[in-house]
Design an enzyme around this catalytic site. Structure first.
Site, PDB file in Angstrom:
ATOM      1  N   TRP A 178      -8.253   6.286 -57.704  1.00  0.00           N
ATOM      2  CA  TRP A 178      -9.245   5.233 -57.515  1.00  0.00           C
ATOM      3  C   TRP A 178      -8.639   4.065 -56.736  1.00  0.00           C
ATOM      4  O   TRP A 178      -7.457   3.763 -56.878  1.00  0.00           O
ATOM      5  CB  TRP A 178      -9.781   4.736 -58.871  1.00  0.00           C
ATOM      6  CG  TRP A 178     -10.665   5.757 -59.519  1.00  0.00           C
ATOM      7  CD1 TRP A 178     -10.383   6.520 -60.616  1.00  0.00           C
ATOM      8  CD2 TRP A 178     -11.977   6.153 -59.086  1.00  0.00           C
ATOM      9  NE1 TRP A 178     -11.441   7.362 -60.885  1.00  0.00           N
ATOM     10  CE2 TRP A 178     -12.429   7.158 -59.967  1.00  0.00           C
ATOM     11  CE3 TRP A 178     -12.821   5.763 -58.037  1.00  0.00           C
ATOM     12  CZ2 TRP A 178     -13.670   7.773 -59.852  1.00  0.00           C
ATOM     13  CZ3 TRP A 178     -14.062   6.370 -57.909  1.00  0.00           C
ATOM     14  CH2 TRP A 178     -14.478   7.361 -58.817  1.00  0.00           C
ATOM     15  N   PHE A 199     -22.324  12.411 -64.151  1.00  0.00           N
ATOM     16  CA  PHE A 199     -20.881  12.234 -64.298  1.00  0.00           C
ATOM     17  C   PHE A 199     -20.178  13.545 -64.686  1.00  0.00           C
ATOM     18  O   PHE A 199     -20.810  14.588 -64.838  1.00  0.00           O
ATOM     19  CB  PHE A 199     -20.605  11.122 -65.318  1.00  0.00           C
ATOM     20  CG  PHE A 199     -20.591   9.732 -64.712  1.00  0.00           C
ATOM     21  CD1 PHE A 199     -21.049   9.496 -63.431  1.00  0.00           C
ATOM     22  CD2 PHE A 199     -20.110   8.645 -65.447  1.00  0.00           C
ATOM     23  CE1 PHE A 199     -21.026   8.207 -62.873  1.00  0.00           C
ATOM     24  CE2 PHE A 199     -20.085   7.361 -64.909  1.00  0.00           C
ATOM     25  CZ  PHE A 199     -20.539   7.139 -63.625  1.00  0.00           C
ATOM     26  N   MET A 207     -15.498  12.837 -52.614  1.00  0.00           N
ATOM     27  CA  MET A 207     -15.214  13.735 -53.745  1.00  0.00           C
ATOM     28  C   MET A 207     -14.322  13.008 -54.739  1.00  0.00           C
ATOM     29  O   MET A 207     -13.345  12.387 -54.332  1.00  0.00           O
ATOM     30  CB  MET A 207     -14.487  14.979 -53.223  1.00  0.00           C
ATOM     31  CG  MET A 207     -13.816  15.829 -54.281  1.00  0.00           C
ATOM     32  SD  MET A 207     -12.726  17.090 -53.528  1.00  0.00           S
ATOM     33  CE  MET A 207     -13.851  18.428 -53.267  1.00  0.00           C
ATOM     34  N   ASN A 208     -14.658  13.085 -56.048  1.00  0.00           N
ATOM     35  CA  ASN A 208     -13.637  12.756 -57.045  1.00  0.00           C
ATOM     36  C   ASN A 208     -13.491  13.895 -58.043  1.00  0.00           C
ATOM     37  O   ASN A 208     -13.325  15.030 -57.578  1.00  0.00           O
ATOM     38  CB  ASN A 208     -13.747  11.335 -57.619  1.00  0.00           C
ATOM     39  CG  ASN A 208     -15.024  10.923 -58.290  1.00  0.00           C
ATOM     40  OD1 ASN A 208     -16.000  10.629 -57.633  1.00  0.00           O
ATOM     41  ND2 ASN A 208     -15.031  10.844 -59.596  1.00  0.00           N
ATOM     42  N   ASP A 209     -13.535  13.665 -59.308  1.00  0.00           N
ATOM     43  CA  ASP A 209     -13.084  14.649 -60.310  1.00  0.00           C
ATOM     44  C   ASP A 209     -13.550  16.096 -60.101  1.00  0.00           C
ATOM     45  O   ASP A 209     -14.730  16.329 -59.815  1.00  0.00           O
ATOM     46  CB  ASP A 209     -13.617  14.283 -61.698  1.00  0.00           C
ATOM     47  CG  ASP A 209     -13.493  12.832 -62.050  1.00  0.00           C
ATOM     48  OD1 ASP A 209     -12.996  12.057 -61.245  1.00  0.00           O
ATOM     49  OD2 ASP A 209     -13.925  12.483 -63.152  1.00  0.00           O
TER      50      ASP A 209
HETATM   51  C1  FRU Z   1     -12.921   9.797 -63.749  1.00  0.00           C
HETATM   52  C2  FRU Z   1     -14.355   9.300 -63.901  1.00  0.00           C
HETATM   53  C3  FRU Z   1     -15.023   9.942 -65.093  1.00  0.00           C
HETATM   54  C4  FRU Z   1     -16.475   9.858 -64.749  1.00  0.00           C
HETATM   55  C5  FRU Z   1     -16.451  10.078 -63.254  1.00  0.00           C
HETATM   56  C6  FRU Z   1     -17.485   9.321 -62.479  1.00  0.00           C
HETATM   57  O1  FRU Z   1     -12.431   9.667 -62.462  1.00  0.00           O
HETATM   58  O2  FRU Z   1     -14.376   7.896 -63.985  1.00  0.00           O
HETATM   59  O3  FRU Z   1     -14.698   9.350 -66.332  1.00  0.00           O
HETATM   60  O4  FRU Z   1     -17.240  10.823 -65.401  1.00  0.00           O
HETATM   61  O5  FRU Z   1     -15.166   9.690 -62.805  1.00  0.00           O
HETATM   62  O6  FRU Z   1     -17.492   9.722 -61.147  1.00  0.00           O
END
Ligand code: FRU
Length: 483
Positions: free
Chosen positions: A306, A101, A39-41
């Site tokens: 990150w 994204f 999971m990210n954003d």
């Molecule tokens: C931020 C980012 C966004 C991008 C997404 C890709 O963490 O780099 O700019 O849309 O993550 O996963």
């Protein structure tokens, strides 16, 4: 020492002796995390038919790498009890085949409009990727259909990094802020936030550059957000490439804000403040805000960073969200953050309340709970979170002489510190959840959000010279499960 041991035993007794049953998992109990994978954003945060929906950047195939981003999806009535829903979007179109994204949601007439960036890698070309903005729709809050005539906004020539649309409505028009990286006349690559306008959510035209880096704010703005708060405007974004400066900007990438005035006729944003970091911990990135059911502006962030490679990867999941927080604007134009009011409902009983005396030990069963401290502003205060493996210990410290507060999770680059001058009392609320700690100082004028990975049951110890007038421990009931 004997006293400390006895105390520990006494506290353990209050836990009905279950304290020895420690789950070894770092999977959180009350923070949203992916059922498996990466999971990210946070994405597409919205209220749909009285429920909160939160999408997120998701790789279902591995916890070790972001891979090709999908949109994961969960919903909640109270912002803590989350139900996982099927993956909302796959990278299955020509314009998003190497990443669905980040983006945002707008709800109108019971339809969810999801705006996002389609990423396409072009290995061997210059530039080596392309980013365009796309639209998807959900009429039931679960099934998502991509708009047939995507992309709705093509990329900018020679500027491959343009992404993370945040869309809102003002009057009868729609607005979108996008993060961008551009090359200026002196051949410097700089970050900026662009403002677009539309009358129909499909056709967009750029109306201004809301803000651009002069070099100090790095080479790219990610995940911009723009909203009104108490009569001022907040540009909240995650710049990449800001250089560390003493205690500031120590994470790989930052998230922070500029407060200013804004005029919907000229589309000009006039900053009244410098850029300030929103949080001072190790793991706070790519924020997204919405108005909650009571019209409070609330923010949620990726509680990770990150290039960290935390030990949870081995358990099959990576990343989690922060506790959602209400944002308020102080007199001196700084943002204040308070956990949303719903947090009161997950508190699950008092474990201890009384004076906190130097050397006292406590435990929060399974490393889940809330610690609240009230102490004198004139004395230093130290709280240790010990771990079976010393290298995974953590220390929170208020330094009354230097007017700082710090969180040190050990190891190289373990220290995060910032200035803080509490006024009447030194108050802290510390939310602990298996592998994370969120420290709210005072009224929320300073926060630290960090991941930490204690080995076994963490023992919480008041520093030898420290005294808390009141120290309270609450347990918190699990609201998030692996399913
Ligand atoms: C931020 C980012 C966004 C991008 C997404 C890709 O963490 O780099 O700019 O849309 O993550 O996963």
């Amino acid at each position: 020492m004997i006293f400390a041991l006895e105390f520990l035993l006494l506290i353990s007794f209050f836990y009905k002796s279950e304290a020895s049953i420690i789950s070894n998992s770092y999977f959180p109990a009350y923070h949203l995390a992916p059922p498996k994978g990466w999971m990210n954003d946070p994405n597409g945060f919205c209220i749909y038919k009285s429920e909160y929906h939160l999408f997120y950047q998701y790789n279902p195939n591995s916890s070790y790498e972001p891979g090709i981003a999908h949109w994961g999806h969960a919903k909640s009535r109270d912002l803590f009890t989350w139900e996982n829903l099927p993956i909302a979007m796959y990278p299955d179109k020509s314009y998003d085949k190497t990443g669905v994204f980040s983006g945002s949601a707008l709800v109108e007439d019971n339809i969810m409009f999801l705006f996002y960036t389609g990423n396409v890698n072009l290995p061997g070309s210059t530039p080596d990727h392309e980013q365009q903005q796309a639209l998807a729709i959900s009429k039931d809050g679960i099934n998502v259909t991509k708009y047939a005539r995507n992309p709705i906004l093509k990329g900018l020539e020679h500027q491959p990094n343009i992404r993370d649309p945040k869309v809102w409505k003002h009057g009868s028009s729609y607005y979108m802020v996008l993060g961008n990286s551009f090359v200026n006349g002196s051949n410097q690559t700089l970050g900026r936030a662009l403002l677009y306008k539309s009358d129909n959510k499909i056709t967009w035209e750029q109306v201004s550059v809301l803000h651009e880096s002069n070099g100090d704010l790095g080479y790219m703005f990610e995940c911009p957000d723009f909203f009104e708060l108490d009569g001022k405007y907040v540009l909240l974004f995650s710049p990449q490439g800001v250089k560390a400066d003493g205690d500031d900007y120590k994470n790989l990438f930052q998230t922070g804000y500029i407060i200013g005035d804004f005029n919907y006729e000229t589309y000009e944003f006039k900053p009244l403040t410098q850029f300030r970091e929103l949080d001072h911990g190790h793991d706070f990135y790519a924020t997204q805000t919405i108005l909650d059911k009571s019209n409070n502006r609330i923010v949620i962030a990726w509680n990770d960073m990150w290039e960290t490679n935390y030990p949870e990867q081995k358990e099959g999941f990576t990343g989690q969200m922060t506790i959602p927080r209400i944002l308020l604007l102080s007199q001196n134009l700084t943002l204040i953050q308070k956990p949303v009011g719903e947090v009161a409902k997950i508190l699950d009983g008092l474990v201890f309340t009384g004076r906190g005396i130097g050397g006292q030990n406590f435990i929060l069963k399974d490393n889940i709970g809330l610690i609240s401290i009230s102490a004198s502003v004139e004395r230093d205060f130290v709280l240790h979170f010990e771990s079976e493996d010393d290298s995974r210990a953590l220390i929170i410290k208020y330094d009354s002489q230097n007017h700082t507060v710090s969180l040190d999770r050990g190891g190289e680059d373990g220290l995060r510190r910032t200035r803080w001058t509490p006024v009447n009392a030194m108050n802290m609320n510390i939310y602990v959840d298996k592998s994370s700690i969120e420290l709210f100082c005072g009224d929320g004028e300073i926060t630290f959000s960090s991941r930490y990975f204690p080995v076994g049951q963490s023992i919480i110890r008041v520093g030898t010279q420290s005294i808390a007038d009141i120290l309270t421990l609450n347990s918190i009931k699990p609201t998030v499960y692996l399913n």
